[in-house]
Design a protein around this motif. Structure first.
Motif: not given
Length: 179
Positions: A29-43, A45-53
């Motif tokens: 549960r801890i690893v899954t929660t951490h992975s989901l949080q990092r994935s959401a942050e990465n997504l 960041a990627a979305q902000a970068g794409f919209y900026g481009l």
């Protein structure tokens, strides 16, 4: 004495197995929660970068279209209203801009040239709104679906003094290559 040892051994094994299972569930549960949080942050960041481009590309496309729309030869071709001449000129600009399609309209909104526009595809309402904005003298840029594909579309008015003579629009695909 052996029965007691067997019971203790079995009990210890069961307790150890339960403790191990609880530890694994908690770790999962801890690893899954951490992975989901990092994935959401990465997504995000990627979305902000794409919209900026996409915004940078829209600003650049708008600037290029403004330069073309201010050319006397472009404005003169709008005055003539000859679809063949305007279509050839628009196709030349489309290639130079690296756009997939280019649309030129007159002041009334009639399409004079549309090189690269997909055959038998009606303009989406977002494009119609962009063309109306350009005919009113305002720049427009936005993402929209055309023929089942996503495009970044920029529209610019072609003016002579304060009079809008027509519009120039370019569409750039927002696909894997652009991303």
């Amino acid at each position: 004495h052996r029965r007691l040892e067997a019971r203790v051994l079995i009990s210890m094994t069961v307790v150890a197995a339960l403790a191990l299972q609880i530890a694994l569930l908690a770790a999962d549960r801890i690893v899954t929660t951490h992975s989901l949080q990092r994935s959401a942050e990465n997504l995000r960041a990627a979305q902000a970068g794409f919209y900026g481009l996409a915004q940078q590309r829209a600003d650049f496309a708008g600037a290029q279209l403004r330069l073309i729309a201010e050319l006397p030869v472009f404005r003169a071709s709008l005055d003539l209203g000859d679809p063949a001449t305007v279509g050839n000129m628009a196709d030349n600009y489309r290639r130079k801009l690296g756009a997939e399609f280019c649309i030129v309209t007159d002041a009334g909104g009639r399409w004079l040239g549309k090189p690269g526009w997909p055959a038998r595809v009606a303009p989406p309402s977002a494009l119609e709104a962009g063309l109306r904005a350009a005919r009113a003298g305002h720049s427009f840029a936005g993402a929209m679906e055309v023929g089942g594909r996503l495009y970044l579309v920029a529209c610019e008015p072609a003016r002579f003094a304060e009079e809008v003579l027509g519009t120039l629009t370019a569409g750039y695909p927002l696909d894997d290559e652009a991303a």
